[in-house]
Design a protein around this motif. Structure first.
Motif, PDB file in Angstrom:
ATOM      1  N   GLY A 170       0.717  -1.119   0.007  1.00 14.81           N
ATOM      2  CA  GLY A 170      -0.006   0.109   0.053  1.00 14.81           C
ATOM      3  C   GLY A 170       0.914   0.942  -0.203  1.00 14.81           C
ATOM      4  N   PRO A 218     -10.319  -5.524   8.209  1.00 14.40           N
ATOM      5  CA  PRO A 218      -9.108  -5.693   7.247  1.00 14.40           C
ATOM      6  C   PRO A 218      -8.313  -6.606   7.965  1.00 14.40           C
ATOM      7  N   THR A 276      -5.533   4.766  10.319  1.00 18.76           N
ATOM      8  CA  THR A 276      -6.020   4.695   8.765  1.00 18.76           C
ATOM      9  C   THR A 276      -5.239   3.750   8.127  1.00 18.76           C
ATOM     10  N   GLN A 277      -5.639   3.197   7.124  1.00 20.36           N
ATOM     11  CA  GLN A 277      -4.901   2.230   6.255  1.00 20.36           C
ATOM     12  C   GLN A 277      -3.296   2.559   5.967  1.00 20.36           C
ATOM     13  N   ARG A 278      -3.218   3.907   5.733  1.00 17.20           N
ATOM     14  CA  ARG A 278      -1.790   4.340   5.615  1.00 17.20           C
ATOM     15  C   ARG A 278      -1.113   4.236   6.612  1.00 17.20           C
ATOM     16  N   ARG A 335      -1.207   2.200   9.117  1.00 14.53           N
ATOM     17  CA  ARG A 335      -1.234   0.675   9.359  1.00 14.53           C
ATOM     18  C   ARG A 335       0.078  -0.034   8.383  1.00 14.53           C
ATOM     19  N   ASN A 336       0.027   0.421   7.187  1.00 14.97           N
ATOM     20  CA  ASN A 336       0.992   0.234   6.149  1.00 14.97           C
ATOM     21  C   ASN A 336       2.533   0.579   6.662  1.00 14.97           C
TER      22      ASN A 336
END
Lengths: 270, 283
Positions: A81, A182, B2-4, B6-7
């Motif tokens: 990502g 997720p 957020t996804q960010r 987490r990455n």
């Protein structure tokens, strides 16, 4: 053409076969066959130096492969990502880790850690409460595990990422459409599909660490791993005992590696 | 979270590990290469180009490496290509996987033990004894550049076969049929269709082998017997015997620079030769 290929396989495997053959030599001399005997295997397994070295090698290989597989897999998943300059930088670091000769990695790690430890040790001694002996940082099993984990982590990231990119993104999306969290998606969809790649990465990392001589030569401090033991024995002279140890190490690595490769290749085909 | 975030959290431990165990050590080598040797060995901070000026003292090591590494790469490529071709184009798919695995697997086993085997084969009681028995006279094989070359080819052949195999395996077999349907003799098909299409694999294989050879230490030590030494051997000597860290660092930096320059020039050349590039694979 068939004959040619056969000759190349012969070229690849004859030296390995010769080591195995001479390990069953009954005589003392390493280069003259004098009857058949398994005594050198017994001799090797009774040698306390060999067993110590084996134990160290096992510990280092297991610890570094575990660290590399866990952190490498997490990083590979996270990297999916991440785009832009940060991604490019990380890719460059992985590329450097794989491409820089092992000897340079060994030397660089040695002088960097020794320098850092020399700075930290006086502080530790000063800050340590009165009474107890302060710990001193030095080269040894810890630095060796850290160095092997660094290199093999790069390998795990490359292997797991190759598998990830071939996984269809839609799989993850489908799972999200079905209201999976997720983490649930990761645990129930991504992880099982990645399992073969992670396992293969672990086995490759384990054998790399177990067989590595050059990094360990610099980074292991006063510890002796099996390759270091074999190396110093070869320098002292060739004996059937080294052949026996070599044959056992080769046998174990060959089995692990063939399993790793077959898992990887079956994973690719699915 | 957020996804960010987490990455980043997932990548952070690995990034930290690479920072401490790779970026820091390489930076230290770079900094030390401008320093001076301490009275009792080790390193004294300074900013001088003295170590780099002193590099010609290790000229032979660089010369040996720069002659034997390309030679070994070329020899490995010439031996690997026919095998890769046979595996990719002529082999029953049923056997492909296992035959390929059998080629790759030795590469991952101990290079120490595999080189040790050649001490037997090339040593006094090995091939030289056979040659003598045939009445062809006395030959010295071990501790010669030739022994080092054999060790190199043996050690790195698997790494050469794999990328060539991949590029030949991906090659559209219908192109070969088309070529022969149009009346091209087999050799012409091979040289005008197969070889050009496999250039990316050949290039990858040569690059991987060449890079690893530049840092080789064990093979020259065991099979060259101290007579044929590489930059790797000079590095071991400088860091472990004479403890001259500053000069050793300069040698290491020089080695990396030579590697980077050759590889960059080489990639440019290949890219010009062939516009479509294959992805680099380590296995």
């Amino acid at each position: 053409m068939r004959i040619y290929s056969f000759c190349v396989y012969l070229f690849l495997y004859t030296p390995i076969a010769i080591i195995a053959l001479f390990s069953f030599n009954a005589g003392r001399h390493a280069s003259q066959l004098q009857g058949f005997s398994g005594k050198w295997y017994g001799r090797a397994l009774d040698n306390p130096f060999v067993m110590d070295a084996l134990e160290t090698s096992f510990l280092v290989a297991f610890a570094s492969a575990t660290i590399a597989s866990v952190l490498g897999t997490l990083a590979a998943v996270g990297l999916q990502g991440i785009r832009g300059p940060a991604r490019a930088l990380f890719d460059a670091v992985i590329y450097i880790a794989v491409m820089i000769p092992g000897i340079v990695i060994g030397i660089a790690t040695l002088i960097a850690l020794v320098t850092v430890f020399d700075q930290i040790n006086p502080w530790l001694a000063a800050l340590w409460p009165e009474g107890g002996a302060p710990p001193t940082l030095s080269m040894g099993v810890g630095s060796l595990i850290a160095a092997h984990a660094m290199f093999t982590m790069a390998l795990v990231i490359i292997i797991v990422r190759a598998r990830l990119s071939s996984l269809e993104r839609e799989l993850g999306e489908a799972s999200a459409d079905l209201y999976a969290t997720p983490f649930g998606t990761f645990r129930q969809v991504t992880l099982p599909l990645l399992a073969p790649a992670i396992l293969a990465g672990f086995l490759l990392s384990f054998t790399f660490s177990f067989d590595d001589f050059i990094i360990a030569f610099f980074v292991a401090g006063s510890e002796t791993t099996l390759p270091i033991y074999i190396f110093s024995s070869i320098r002292r002279g060739v004996t059937p005992e080294i052949n026996a140890i070599g044959t056992m190490v080769m046998g174990a690595s060959l089995v692990l590696l063939i399993i790793a490769q077959l898992i990887l290749r079956r994973g690719d085909r699915r | 979270m957020t996804q960010r975030e987490r990455n980043w959290l997932l990548v952070a431990p690995a990034a930290g590990w690479f920072l401490v165990m790779l970026v820091l050590p390489l930076s230290v080598v770079f900094i030390f290469s401008f320093g001076e040797r301490g009275a009792a060995g080790g390193y004294v901070p300074a900013f001088t180009f003295e170590q780099y000026a002193n590099l010609p003292a290790r000229f032979t090591a660089f010369q040996n490496t720069l002659i034997l590494a390309p030679l070994g790469t070329l020899a490995a490529m010439l031996i690997a290509y026919p095998l890769a071709y046979q595996l990719a184009v002529r082999t029953d798919p049923k056997w492909k996987t296992i035959l390929l695995v059998l080629v790759i697997v030795p590469f991952w086993t101990s290079i120490l033990i595999r080189s040790y085997a050649w001490i037997y084969i090339l040593g006094g009681r090995g091939i030289p004894a056979l040659i003598e028995a045939m009445g062809l006279g006395d030959v010295q094989l071990i501790y010669t550049p030739f022994a080092v070359l054999i060790g190199i080819v043996y050690g790195y052949l698997p790494l050469m076969v794999f990328p060539i195999y991949v590029s030949l395996d991906r090659l559209d077999k219908r192109l070969l049929e088309a070529s022969s349907d149009l009346g091209a003799p087999p050799l012409a098909t091979f040289f005008k269709v197969t070889v050009p299409l496999s250039i990316p694999g050949v290039a990858t294989g040569c690059m991987l082998v060449f890079i690893l050879l530049m840092g080789e230490f064990l093979i020259p030590l065991l099979l060259g017997g101290g007579k044929v030494f590489f930059v790797g051997n000079a590095l071991v000597d400088l860091f472990l015997q004479s403890r001259n860290w500053a000069f050793g660092s300069a040698v290491a930096v020089m080695l990396i620079v030579i590697m980077l320059v050759t590889v960059t020039v080489y990639m440019r050349l290949i890219a010009r030769l062939h516009t479509s590039r294959d992805d680099v694979s380590v296995m």
